[in-house]
Motif scaffolding. Sequence first.
Motif, PDB file in Angstrom:
ATOM      1  N   ILE A   6      19.824  51.784  23.405  1.00  0.00           N
ATOM      2  CA  ILE A   6      19.847  52.537  22.160  1.00  0.00           C
ATOM      3  C   ILE A   6      20.637  51.745  21.123  1.00  0.00           C
ATOM      4  CG2 ILE A   6      19.710  54.761  23.357  1.00  0.00           C
ATOM      5  CD1 ILE A   6      22.715  55.120  22.816  1.00  0.00           C
ATOM      6  N   ILE A   8      23.552  52.281  18.213  1.00  0.00           N
ATOM      7  CA  ILE A   8      24.569  53.272  17.886  1.00  0.00           C
ATOM      8  C   ILE A   8      25.488  52.755  16.790  1.00  0.00           C
ATOM      9  CG2 ILE A   8      26.200  52.499  19.666  1.00  0.00           C
ATOM     10  CD1 ILE A   8      26.824  55.531  20.145  1.00  0.00           C
ATOM     11  N   ARG A  26      25.385  49.061  13.094  1.00  0.00           N
ATOM     12  CA  ARG A  26      24.721  49.531  14.305  1.00  0.00           C
ATOM     13  C   ARG A  26      24.668  48.429  15.355  1.00  0.00           C
ATOM     14  NH1 ARG A  26      19.401  52.652  12.936  1.00  0.00           N
ATOM     15  NH2 ARG A  26      21.005  54.050  12.123  1.00  0.00           N
ATOM     16  N   LEU A  37      24.820  61.884  25.899  1.00  0.00           N
ATOM     17  CA  LEU A  37      25.285  61.131  24.738  1.00  0.00           C
ATOM     18  C   LEU A  37      26.798  61.291  24.568  1.00  0.00           C
ATOM     19  CD1 LEU A  37      24.696  59.389  22.291  1.00  0.00           C
ATOM     20  CD2 LEU A  37      24.068  61.466  21.028  1.00  0.00           C
ATOM     21  N   LEU A  54      26.389  64.469  15.911  1.00  0.00           N
ATOM     22  CA  LEU A  54      25.712  63.362  16.586  1.00  0.00           C
ATOM     23  C   LEU A  54      24.260  63.385  16.127  1.00  0.00           C
ATOM     24  CD1 LEU A  54      27.139  63.906  20.202  1.00  0.00           C
ATOM     25  CD2 LEU A  54      28.008  62.369  18.426  1.00  0.00           C
ATOM     26  N   VAL A  56      20.458  61.688  16.162  1.00  0.00           N
ATOM     27  CA  VAL A  56      19.507  60.809  16.848  1.00  0.00           C
ATOM     28  C   VAL A  56      18.270  60.707  15.974  1.00  0.00           C
ATOM     29  CG1 VAL A  56      17.996  60.562  18.843  1.00  0.00           C
ATOM     30  CG2 VAL A  56      20.362  61.289  19.165  1.00  0.00           C
ATOM     31  N   HIS A  65      22.752  65.836  25.010  1.00  0.00           N
ATOM     32  CA  HIS A  65      21.499  65.083  24.893  1.00  0.00           C
ATOM     33  C   HIS A  65      21.572  63.800  25.718  1.00  0.00           C
ATOM     34  CE1 HIS A  65      18.024  63.157  22.960  1.00  0.00           C
ATOM     35  NE2 HIS A  65      18.784  62.091  22.812  1.00  0.00           N
ATOM     36  N   PRO A  67      20.226  60.146  26.008  1.00  0.00           N
ATOM     37  CA  PRO A  67      19.543  59.174  25.148  1.00  0.00           C
ATOM     38  C   PRO A  67      18.300  58.572  25.811  1.00  0.00           C
ATOM     39  CG  PRO A  67      21.910  58.776  25.188  1.00  0.00           C
ATOM     40  CD  PRO A  67      21.620  59.759  26.275  1.00  0.00           C
ATOM     41  N   GLU A  71      16.302  54.926  20.750  1.00  0.00           N
ATOM     42  CA  GLU A  71      16.864  55.895  19.816  1.00  0.00           C
ATOM     43  C   GLU A  71      17.973  55.275  18.975  1.00  0.00           C
ATOM     44  OE1 GLU A  71      16.064  60.195  22.004  1.00  0.00           O
ATOM     45  OE2 GLU A  71      18.049  59.265  22.179  1.00  0.00           O
ATOM     46  N   VAL A  73      21.329  56.167  17.108  1.00  0.00           N
ATOM     47  CA  VAL A  73      22.364  57.199  17.166  1.00  0.00           C
ATOM     48  C   VAL A  73      23.429  56.927  16.104  1.00  0.00           C
ATOM     49  CG1 VAL A  73      24.170  58.246  18.581  1.00  0.00           C
ATOM     50  CG2 VAL A  73      21.997  57.559  19.639  1.00  0.00           C
ATOM     51  N   GLU A  74      23.780  57.963  15.373  1.00  0.00           N
ATOM     52  CA  GLU A  74      24.883  57.889  14.429  1.00  0.00           C
ATOM     53  C   GLU A  74      25.947  58.902  14.857  1.00  0.00           C
ATOM     54  OE1 GLU A  74      23.690  57.919  10.173  1.00  0.00           O
ATOM     55  OE2 GLU A  74      21.654  58.055  11.011  1.00  0.00           O
TER      56      GLU A  74
END
Length: 245
Positions: A6, A8, A26, A37, A54, A56, A65, A67, A71, A73-74
Amino acid sequence: MNGPEIQISFAPRLRLFVSTDRRAGRTAVTTDGVSTLGHVVESLGVPLTEAGRLLVDGHPVDASHVPAVGEAVEVEEVERPQSVPGAPLRFLLDVHLGTLARRLRLLGVDAAYESADIGDPALATLSAQEQRVMLSRDRGLLRRRELWAGAYVYSDQPDDQLRDVLERFAPHLAPWTRCTACNGPLTDADKDAVRERLEQGTEKTYDVFASCTRCERVYWRGAHHARLEAIVSDALREFGGAATH
């Protein structure tokens, strides 16, 4: 981990918790395909007490969740002021935050403080039993599942610590109503009632007193009052409240 990869990213305030190679925008993280997550975020160094929404692929998800591959992710920071559900807002501070505890009490904020190092499990249990927000600079303590609620104190300077807590939680301020020594409520005290607990010089010089209903400590506007008044005035000016005496 050798599962889905992922992407992030972390909000600026949270970047101090993660390794330097993850602080700029990221970055890629390989997960195990089964961990939540929330677990991934904490494994990268960020206590969930500090994580806000969070996202996605731009959509909010729960910490539960799991992952999936690709994806984005922030991890946002906690929204301020932060609301705490349930019990009236109360705090618990660990052994390293004694000055902050006394300043919160000076402002009338309910702030329990453990002056001895009773250990993380006991602190987390106490937080849950009394429904108190655990304030600490110990990231490991803030990751304990027993905690009722918690918050990282971002500075090691008392002035900045106080401002941080007041900004984050917006507690009701009622200065001069709580004992800075034991956190008990203060009440006005007749001079004759506390005379035997006063030194001779204090008895001759001062006439207005308050006493703690819990530990019976006596307070008066002594030589240090101007410094305390400055702390109170600054807090009231910036965060509001009633300047009671």
